[in-house]
Design a protein around this motif. Structure first.
Motif, PDB file in Angstrom:
ATOM      1  N   GLU A  23      17.764  -7.122  41.154  1.00  0.00           N
ATOM      2  CA  GLU A  23      17.368  -8.784  41.494  1.00  0.00           C
ATOM      3  C   GLU A  23      16.268  -9.317  40.630  1.00  0.00           C
ATOM      4  OE1 GLU A  23      16.393  -8.171  45.476  1.00  0.00           O
ATOM      5  OE2 GLU A  23      18.298  -8.107  46.379  1.00  0.00           O
ATOM      6  N   VAL A  24      15.389  -8.287  39.924  1.00  0.00           N
ATOM      7  CA  VAL A  24      14.333  -8.654  39.289  1.00  0.00           C
ATOM      8  C   VAL A  24      14.345  -8.631  37.696  1.00  0.00           C
ATOM      9  CG1 VAL A  24      11.727  -8.170  39.071  1.00  0.00           C
ATOM     10  CG2 VAL A  24      12.626  -8.494  41.272  1.00  0.00           C
ATOM     11  N   PHE A  25      14.798  -7.642  37.361  1.00  0.00           N
ATOM     12  CA  PHE A  25      14.887  -7.178  36.015  1.00  0.00           C
ATOM     13  C   PHE A  25      16.258  -7.520  35.156  1.00  0.00           C
ATOM     14  CE2 PHE A  25      11.592  -4.348  37.193  1.00  0.00           C
ATOM     15  CZ  PHE A  25      10.617  -5.052  36.509  1.00  0.00           C
ATOM     16  N   PRO A  26      16.408  -8.176  33.921  1.00  0.00           N
ATOM     17  CA  PRO A  26      17.386  -8.267  33.139  1.00  0.00           C
ATOM     18  C   PRO A  26      18.303  -6.929  33.114  1.00  0.00           C
ATOM     19  CG  PRO A  26      15.775  -8.311  31.690  1.00  0.00           C
ATOM     20  CD  PRO A  26      15.211  -8.342  33.302  1.00  0.00           C
ATOM     21  N   PRO A  27      19.777  -7.055  32.912  1.00  0.00           N
ATOM     22  CA  PRO A  27      20.571  -5.833  33.056  1.00  0.00           C
ATOM     23  C   PRO A  27      20.108  -4.941  31.917  1.00  0.00           C
ATOM     24  CG  PRO A  27      21.833  -8.069  33.041  1.00  0.00           C
ATOM     25  CD  PRO A  27      20.541  -8.300  32.849  1.00  0.00           C
ATOM     26  N   GLU A  28      19.862  -5.313  30.847  1.00  0.00           N
ATOM     27  CA  GLU A  28      19.350  -4.486  29.779  1.00  0.00           C
ATOM     28  C   GLU A  28      18.176  -3.604  29.908  1.00  0.00           C
ATOM     29  OE1 GLU A  28      17.734  -8.335  28.342  1.00  0.00           O
ATOM     30  OE2 GLU A  28      19.458  -7.569  29.405  1.00  0.00           O
ATOM     31  N   GLU A  29      17.358  -3.843  31.050  1.00  0.00           N
ATOM     32  CA  GLU A  29      16.217  -3.084  31.465  1.00  0.00           C
ATOM     33  C   GLU A  29      16.406  -2.129  32.685  1.00  0.00           C
ATOM     34  OE1 GLU A  29      13.608  -3.157  29.651  1.00  0.00           O
ATOM     35  OE2 GLU A  29      13.092  -5.352  29.159  1.00  0.00           O
ATOM     36  N   VAL A  30      17.893  -2.167  33.327  1.00  0.00           N
ATOM     37  CA  VAL A  30      17.990  -1.475  34.246  1.00  0.00           C
ATOM     38  C   VAL A  30      19.123  -0.176  34.198  1.00  0.00           C
ATOM     39  CG1 VAL A  30      18.834  -1.451  36.946  1.00  0.00           C
ATOM     40  CG2 VAL A  30      17.589  -3.652  35.780  1.00  0.00           C
TER      41      VAL A  30
END
Length: 222
Positions: A23-30
């Motif tokens: 919910e919080v971070f962009p996809p490339e960060e998860v």
């Protein structure tokens, strides 16, 4: 509020944590759900959630490298405003890092963190106001974080080998008068920290090699 460590993806609170991340971070960060299995079992990686009742309202991940005498805060998530979650996570993490340093018989130099530059990213961070990049950066500045003087990129956590920019590599020195750290320390830290990602972009390798050639790297205001 309870500071609770997650050590398995089978833990009933892990889905709540992963949902917060998405919910919080962009996809490339998860990191993908299943790929959390091994990191959570690593005793050096501390993934903790702030529980209010049965609800995960915040989270943080951190680690301490005794051989380098530095810590790293991977992320801090505030899920709801007005609950004091940020302060709770900060103090709980500080106590644990103090314990880990004492346990290893080392004196910490400071703690690294990747910090979004709001003037280079337009990501909304899930619409949660306390997670707004401008707010986060100012709070981290107040805490004492500084930024390393370098053009920073990091490998994408989607494991596709892309370079993620729009961030600074921050450092919270134990001695607030510290104005620089060694390039070798920064380079070694990044090599160790990102050893889990096999596919890295050339920009990252170039940045690390440049750091190795620098005796010191200035710590500048955020």
């Amino acid at each position: 509020m309870n500071f609770y460590r997650i050590t398995s993806i089978e833990d009933e609170h892990f889905p709540k944590l992963h949902r917060l991340l998405q919910e919080v971070f962009p996809p490339e960060e998860v990191l993908a759900y299943e790929l959390w299995r091994e990191p959570l079992q690593d005793p050096t990686i501390h993934v903790c959630v702030a529980l209010q009742g049965d609800e995960a309202v915040g989270a943080t991940e951190y680690r301490y490298y005794p051989e380098l005498r530095v810590a790293m805060t991977d992320f801090t998530i505030i899920g709801k405003p007005g609950l004091g979650i940020g302060r709770f996570l900060l103090r709980s993490r500080e106590k644990e890092l103090t314990r880990l340093a004492a346990q290893s018989g080392t004196e910490p130099i400071g703690m690294f963190a990747e910090i979004y530059d709001p003037y280079r990213t337009e990501h909304s961070f899930g619409g949660v106001n306390p997670m707004n990049p401008i707010v986060r950066r100012e709070v981290l500045s107040h805490i004492g974080y500084k930024r390393l003087e370098l053009d920073y990129v990091h490998p994408s956590w989607d494991l596709e080998g892309g370079a993620v920019s729009g961030l600074d590599l921050g450092f919270l020195p134990k001695d607030e008068e510290l104005s620089q750290i060694s390039g070798a320390l920064a380079a070694t830290f990044l090599e160790v920290y990102y050893s889990a990602i096999e596919k890295k972009p050339q920009q990252w390798y170039d940045m690390v090699e440049t750091l190795k050639q620098r005796d010191v790297v200035a710590l500048l205001p955020l």
